[in-house]
Scaffold this active site. Sequence first.
Site, PDB file in Angstrom:
ATOM      1  N   ARG A 286       0.854  -1.183   0.000  1.00  0.00           N
ATOM      2  CA  ARG A 286       0.000   0.000   0.000  1.00  0.00           C
ATOM      3  C   ARG A 286       0.893   1.237   0.000  1.00  0.00           C
ATOM      4  NH1 ARG A 286      -1.428   2.503   4.556  1.00  0.00           N
ATOM      5  NH2 ARG A 286      -1.480   0.661   5.871  1.00  0.00           N
ATOM      6  N   HIS A 290      -3.868   4.031   4.681  1.00  0.00           N
ATOM      7  CA  HIS A 290      -4.920   3.018   4.755  1.00  0.00           C
ATOM      8  C   HIS A 290      -6.244   3.618   4.273  1.00  0.00           C
ATOM      9  CE1 HIS A 290      -7.397  -0.247   6.226  1.00  0.00           C
ATOM     10  NE2 HIS A 290      -8.103   0.619   6.936  1.00  0.00           N
ATOM     11  N   TYR A 299       4.085   5.164  11.205  1.00  0.00           N
ATOM     12  CA  TYR A 299       4.405   3.764  11.503  1.00  0.00           C
ATOM     13  C   TYR A 299       5.278   3.082  10.439  1.00  0.00           C
ATOM     14  CZ  TYR A 299       0.187   3.146   8.591  1.00  0.00           C
ATOM     15  OH  TYR A 299      -0.745   3.213   7.588  1.00  0.00           O
TER      16      TYR A 299
END
Length: 392
Positions: A286, A290, A299
């Site tokens: 990705r 998200h 993160y």
Amino acid sequence: MAKGDPGVTSRGRRAAPRSKRAADAGGPELVQLLTPEGERIESALGPDGTEYRVDFTDEEYRGLYRDLVLVRKLDAEATALQRQGELGLWASLLGQEAAQVGAGRALRTQDMAFPTYREHGVLYCRGIDPIMPLGLFRGVDQGGWDPNEFKFNMYTIVIGAQTLHAAGYAMGVAMDGKTGGDDGEAVIAFFGDGATSQGDVNESFVWASVFNAPLVFFCQNNQYAISEPLERQTRVPLYKRAGGFGFPGVRVDGNDVLASYAVTRHAMDNARHGQGPSLIEAYTYRMGAHTTSDDPTRYRIASEVEAWQAKDPIARMKAFLTKQQIVDESFFADVDEQARTESVHLRERVLAMPDPQPVTMFDHVYPNGSPELDEQREQFSKYMASFEGSAH
């Protein structure tokens, strides 16, 4: 656009050793037919010895590239609309185009797909107007279309729930005697790596297995379940989980549209012939957030993103087309212009969407209405009318 079946390819070189294919992918061993540099691999072996290959015409290769570019551009337009306050939320597929286009084009007309909320590429390949999910994320409708018309179920927001829907539907397909031949129906359920931790997904594995349902589980492993990396989800490669439920699993390079097509078509054909379920793990990444409410910089590190940018699914397909002299520069320019035009048109249509009247929430609850619903509608209408001319 119809795509050629897996078979002997007329273009490409001899298959590289499996260890070389894994190194090319820059990750774990997987089925790959197109390297990140755009080099064509004639065939690749799955973990059970299945040989995967494709036989496409030049026009079909060009069509796959066009799909990838258009899907990415429309997705980018939706992200921009959200950033400008025109959508409440958007789940981008950036980086996952090859997995979705490959799988979407591998489906036959009679096959049924069950998506999450990110399968914009599969939706496009099933012939659904790309504005349909934008109504959902803009909040002007429930994002509905006729699943039977397009053989594509409506978006599912609850993580993993669609796998149970797919398992039940596939069991019904088998009970109706719609499997056993080339014209049989198969079902595919899409989900992400994080969803494999959900009870719904594991329960659907059990039901599909014991009832030998014609169902392909297609996991897009994009490395992060929102902010949780894959190693926090599993101790073994996801595709190996299939063995514990009694059906085969395979990992494919999810940034390779050719391999994604070949693996999906093979699995779906096995299912339609009565050979039961299987699990495909599309190993991809990705590239964005998200959803538009997420900040991936909190993160993951920039160098990781840059490493995956080198495996970009569109760049590798473009390199392949150029090296094989299947296209010229005017083709790329035409595709880019088509993508720009369609994205502008999509934006105009989104902005023109009328705000629904609150009472319309009752319109599509039951196909033929009901006395109770009519009463609720009447009471709600009176309540709304009470505000007219008041200081509220």
